[in-house]
Design a protein around this motif. Structure first.
Motif, PDB file in Angstrom:
ATOM      1  N   ARG A   1       0.818  -1.212   0.000  1.00 28.64           N
ATOM      2  CA  ARG A   1       0.000   0.000   0.000  1.00 28.64           C
ATOM      3  C   ARG A   1       0.857   1.271   0.000  1.00 28.64           C
ATOM      4  O   ARG A   1       0.399   2.335  -0.388  1.00 28.64           O
ATOM      5  CB  ARG A   1      -0.940   0.012   1.209  1.00 28.64           C
ATOM      6  N   VAL A   2       2.096   1.156   0.465  1.00 24.58           N
ATOM      7  CA  VAL A   2       2.989   2.324   0.480  1.00 24.58           C
ATOM      8  C   VAL A   2       3.362   2.719  -0.944  1.00 24.58           C
ATOM      9  O   VAL A   2       3.429   3.901  -1.286  1.00 24.58           O
ATOM     10  CB  VAL A   2       4.257   2.021   1.302  1.00 24.58           C
ATOM     11  N   GLY A   3       3.624   1.725  -1.787  1.00 24.35           N
ATOM     12  CA  GLY A   3       3.980   1.998  -3.177  1.00 24.35           C
ATOM     13  C   GLY A   3       5.408   1.611  -3.497  1.00 24.35           C
ATOM     14  O   GLY A   3       6.243   1.399  -2.618  1.00 24.35           O
ATOM     15  N   GLY A   4       5.682   1.503  -4.801  1.00 27.39           N
ATOM     16  CA  GLY A   4       7.028   1.223  -5.273  1.00 27.39           C
ATOM     17  C   GLY A   4       7.307  -0.233  -5.562  1.00 27.39           C
ATOM     18  O   GLY A   4       8.307  -0.556  -6.206  1.00 27.39           O
ATOM     19  N   ILE A   5       6.446  -1.149  -5.103  1.00 28.53           N
ATOM     20  CA  ILE A   5       6.641  -2.583  -5.331  1.00 28.53           C
ATOM     21  C   ILE A   5       5.848  -3.004  -6.568  1.00 28.53           C
ATOM     22  O   ILE A   5       4.662  -2.725  -6.688  1.00 28.53           O
ATOM     23  CB  ILE A   5       6.190  -3.403  -4.105  1.00 28.53           C
TER      24      ILE A   5
ATOM     25  N   ALA B   1      12.166  -2.969   7.296  1.00 26.45           N
ATOM     26  CA  ALA B   1      12.697  -1.957   8.204  1.00 26.45           C
ATOM     27  C   ALA B   1      12.353  -0.543   7.768  1.00 26.45           C
ATOM     28  O   ALA B   1      12.199   0.353   8.597  1.00 26.45           O
ATOM     29  CB  ALA B   1      14.215  -2.110   8.309  1.00 26.45           C
ATOM     30  N   ASP B   2      12.212  -0.336   6.466  1.00 23.78           N
ATOM     31  CA  ASP B   2      11.917   0.990   5.920  1.00 23.78           C
ATOM     32  C   ASP B   2      10.883   0.836   4.812  1.00 23.78           C
ATOM     33  O   ASP B   2      11.234   0.640   3.648  1.00 23.78           O
ATOM     34  CB  ASP B   2      13.194   1.637   5.377  1.00 23.78           C
TER      35      ASP B   2
ATOM     36  N   ARG C   1      13.029   7.799 -11.336  1.00 23.97           N
ATOM     37  CA  ARG C   1      11.851   7.159 -11.901  1.00 23.97           C
ATOM     38  C   ARG C   1      10.576   7.827 -11.398  1.00 23.97           C
ATOM     39  O   ARG C   1      10.510   8.302 -10.262  1.00 23.97           O
ATOM     40  CB  ARG C   1      11.819   5.663 -11.545  1.00 23.97           C
ATOM     41  N   ALA C   2       9.570   7.822 -12.229  1.00 22.15           N
ATOM     42  CA  ALA C   2       8.287   8.429 -11.889  1.00 22.15           C
ATOM     43  C   ALA C   2       7.668   7.721 -10.692  1.00 22.15           C
ATOM     44  O   ALA C   2       7.771   6.502 -10.552  1.00 22.15           O
ATOM     45  CB  ALA C   2       7.343   8.355 -13.085  1.00 22.15           C
ATOM     46  N   GLY C   3       7.017   8.511  -9.847  1.00 25.61           N
ATOM     47  CA  GLY C   3       6.313   7.953  -8.704  1.00 25.61           C
ATOM     48  C   GLY C   3       7.147   7.794  -7.455  1.00 25.61           C
ATOM     49  O   GLY C   3       6.610   7.490  -6.377  1.00 25.61           O
ATOM     50  N   GLY C   4       8.455   7.987  -7.546  1.00 22.63           N
ATOM     51  CA  GLY C   4       9.302   7.843  -6.374  1.00 22.63           C
ATOM     52  C   GLY C   4       9.264   9.083  -5.498  1.00 22.63           C
ATOM     53  O   GLY C   4       8.888  10.164  -5.938  1.00 22.63           O
ATOM     54  N   ARG C   5       9.636   8.913  -4.244  1.00 25.26           N
ATOM     55  CA  ARG C   5       9.816  10.051  -3.343  1.00 25.26           C
ATOM     56  C   ARG C   5      10.834   9.672  -2.280  1.00 25.26           C
ATOM     57  O   ARG C   5      10.910   8.507  -1.871  1.00 25.26           O
ATOM     58  CB  ARG C   5       8.509  10.521  -2.730  1.00 25.26           C
ATOM     59  N   PRO C   6      11.611  10.634  -1.817  1.00 30.23           N
ATOM     60  CA  PRO C   6      12.774  10.303  -1.007  1.00 30.23           C
ATOM     61  C   PRO C   6      12.499   9.871   0.424  1.00 30.23           C
ATOM     62  O   PRO C   6      13.296   9.150   1.008  1.00 30.23           O
ATOM     63  CB  PRO C   6      13.607  11.594  -1.040  1.00 30.23           C
ATOM     64  N   GLU C   7      11.406  10.323   1.040  1.00 32.32           N
ATOM     65  CA  GLU C   7      11.203  10.043   2.451  1.00 32.32           C
ATOM     66  C   GLU C   7       9.780   9.566   2.726  1.00 32.32           C
ATOM     67  O   GLU C   7       8.818  10.074   2.149  1.00 32.32           O
ATOM     68  CB  GLU C   7      11.459  11.302   3.300  1.00 32.32           C
ATOM     69  N   THR C   8       9.650   8.600   3.607  1.00 34.30           N
ATOM     70  CA  THR C   8       8.364   8.187   4.152  1.00 34.30           C
ATOM     71  C   THR C   8       8.500   8.268   5.661  1.00 34.30           C
ATOM     72  O   THR C   8       9.231   7.493   6.276  1.00 34.30           O
ATOM     73  CB  THR C   8       7.997   6.753   3.721  1.00 34.30           C
ATOM     74  N   GLY C   9       7.830   9.262   6.265  1.00 37.82           N
ATOM     75  CA  GLY C   9       8.015   9.547   7.683  1.00 37.82           C
ATOM     76  C   GLY C   9       7.157   8.693   8.596  1.00 37.82           C
ATOM     77  O   GLY C   9       6.258   7.962   8.156  1.00 37.82           O
ATOM     78  N   TRP C  10       7.438   8.777   9.892  1.00 38.76           N
ATOM     79  CA  TRP C  10       6.730   7.975  10.880  1.00 38.76           C
ATOM     80  C   TRP C  10       5.232   8.255  10.886  1.00 38.76           C
ATOM     81  O   TRP C  10       4.427   7.332  11.055  1.00 38.76           O
ATOM     82  CB  TRP C  10       7.316   8.219  12.258  1.00 38.76           C
ATOM     83  N   ASP C  11       4.849   9.517  10.706  1.00 40.70           N
ATOM     84  CA  ASP C  11       3.421   9.836  10.711  1.00 40.70           C
ATOM     85  C   ASP C  11       2.686   9.113   9.580  1.00 40.70           C
ATOM     86  O   ASP C  11       1.504   8.782   9.719  1.00 40.70           O
ATOM     87  CB  ASP C  11       3.201  11.343  10.600  1.00 40.70           C
ATOM     88  N   GLU C  12       3.378   8.863   8.482  1.00 41.22           N
ATOM     89  CA  GLU C  12       2.763   8.121   7.389  1.00 41.22           C
ATOM     90  C   GLU C  12       2.675   6.621   7.693  1.00 41.22           C
ATOM     91  O   GLU C  12       1.851   5.904   7.110  1.00 41.22           O
ATOM     92  CB  GLU C  12       3.555   8.334   6.095  1.00 41.22           C
TER      93      GLU C  12
ATOM     94  N   GLN D   1      -1.666  12.344  14.209  1.00 42.75           N
ATOM     95  CA  GLN D   1      -1.700  13.050  12.932  1.00 42.75           C
ATOM     96  C   GLN D   1      -1.830  12.048  11.783  1.00 42.75           C
ATOM     97  O   GLN D   1      -1.013  11.133  11.647  1.00 42.75           O
ATOM     98  CB  GLN D   1      -0.411  13.846  12.761  1.00 42.75           C
ATOM     99  N   PRO D   2      -2.864  12.153  10.963  1.00 43.77           N
ATOM    100  CA  PRO D   2      -3.085  11.145   9.928  1.00 43.77           C
ATOM    101  C   PRO D   2      -2.047  11.194   8.823  1.00 43.77           C
ATOM    102  O   PRO D   2      -1.522  12.238   8.478  1.00 43.77           O
ATOM    103  CB  PRO D   2      -4.471  11.511   9.371  1.00 43.77           C
ATOM    104  N   GLY D   3      -1.743  10.039   8.273  1.00 40.62           N
ATOM    105  CA  GLY D   3      -0.874   9.953   7.119  1.00 40.62           C
ATOM    106  C   GLY D   3      -1.687  10.118   5.859  1.00 40.62           C
ATOM    107  O   GLY D   3      -2.876  10.449   5.901  1.00 40.62           O
ATOM    108  N   PRO D   4      -1.087   9.872   4.686  1.00 33.61           N
ATOM    109  CA  PRO D   4      -1.795   9.999   3.434  1.00 33.61           C
ATOM    110  C   PRO D   4      -2.848   8.922   3.280  1.00 33.61           C
ATOM    111  O   PRO D   4      -2.780   7.872   3.935  1.00 33.61           O
ATOM    112  CB  PRO D   4      -0.684   9.843   2.378  1.00 33.61           C
TER     113      PRO D   4
END
Length: 327
Positions: free
Chosen positions: A22-26, A228-229, A242-253, A319-322
């Motif tokens: 559900r996070v994405g990238g797989i 782990a991440d 690559r399209a759709g990537g982003r550098p950080e996924t924080g704890w709140d997410e 605090q809600p994530g996306p």
């Protein structure tokens, strides 16, 4: 590039596949192994390991899942692969890499790397048993006690008709101890023409960058690093432009993911094992997130479901994530 989620017995099961995708990238998952030991398994066994068969062979986020079989008898594996193929997985994967002693003593997993000719017979039998359009892939290590037969094993898997090969860049004897020998995957790539995916010891974007360079592969399989991440696949995509990537996924997410994971655990796992599964994931998450370290220390001795679920309720109300796909 494609990023695959690894099969890991006792860790990367349905609940965690559902959550992480559900996070994405797989792009593709492979299930934990389904052990084949001389009998034709009933369909319920396949559904137990791979509940995604109930939803078209995909996770709730829409990521396809291949079913992994492990055994040493070509005919029996083929018979089970044919039954499994009829249930609609995204492909059949063959386990030639499990380093567990109990598995290897019975001639399964990485023990098969001592006999390239048998590898070819297994792949060939399974390839003939399933529809031509269904992918058949394999996952291997560099060898059993050493890596002298690595290229021969890869060539045998290719000769059997596999569509893809994942290589974990350590031998059975090396277990999971660092380092991973990604340069040996490059040697395998030179020895075969089928697509090769690099696997082993990728915990960070820097690891991924180096693995791709040293292995010569275009694709990666992530295991413990993704546990782990959960944002690692997206961060790798961003690093590769690559399209759709982003550098950080924080704890709140990640907070809502913990709640979702617990829901999936409760649905599928017996009560006495549930607490351990959440603690197991927090133990991995604390490698990357200080908040997970605090949570793990607070919960590691807790065996009261009410206390654990109260903590999860706090995560839900924080605090809600996306918005996550296919909730």
């Amino acid at each position: 590039m494609a990023i695959l989620l690894a099969p890991m017995e006792g860790l990367l099961d349905y609940a965690l596949r559902d959550t992480l995708t559900r996070v994405g990238g797989i792009d593709l998952c492979v299930s934990e192994f389904i052990r084949v030991t001389g009998t034709l398994l009933p369909e319920r066994v396949f559904y137990r390991v791979l509940p995604e068969l109930e939803q078209g062979g995909r996770t709730a986020a829409g990521v396809p899942v291949r079913a992994q079989l492990m055994g040493s008898d070509p005919a029996c594996l083929a018979e089970n692969a044919a039954r499994l193929a009829g249930l609609g997985p995204a492909g059949i994967d063959l386990n030639f890499g499990c380093p567990a002693k109990v598995v290897n003593r019975h001639g399964g997993g990485a023990a098969l790397l001592q006999d390239p000719e048998l590898l070819q017979r297994i792949v060939s039998a399974v390839r003939r048993a399933v529809p031509a359009a269904m992918p058949v892939s394999a996952k291997m290590r560099l060898g059993f006690d050493d890596d002298r037969r690595a290229e021969a094993c890869a060539q045998a898997i290719e000769a059997g008709g596999a569509n893809q090969l994942v290589v974990h860049a350590r031998t059975r004897a090396q277990g999971y101890r660092p380092p991973a020998y990604w340069d040996r995957i490059a040697d395998i790539c030179q020895a075969v023409r089928l697509p090769v995916v690099a696997n082993g010891e990728v915990w960070s974007v820097a690891d991924a960058r180096r693995c791709l360079r040293e292995s010569g592969c275009a694709d990666l399989m992530l295991g413990r690093g993704m546990v782990a991440d959960p944002g690692l696949a997206l961060a790798i995509l961003a690093d590769q432009g690559r399209a759709g990537g982003r550098p950080e996924t924080g704890w709140d997410e990640l907070r809502p993911l913990l709640v979702l994971f617990w829901q999936r655990v409760v649905e599928r796992i017996e009560p006495r094992a549930r607490h351990g599964r959440l603690k197991q994931w927090l133990n991995y998450l604390r490698r990357r997130h200080p908040e997970a370290e605090a949570a793990y220390q607070a919960l590691r001795t807790v065996n009261d479901t009410r206390v654990l679920e109260a903590w999860l309720d706090e995560q839900q109300s924080a605090q809600p994530g996306p918005v996550l796909a296919c909730a």
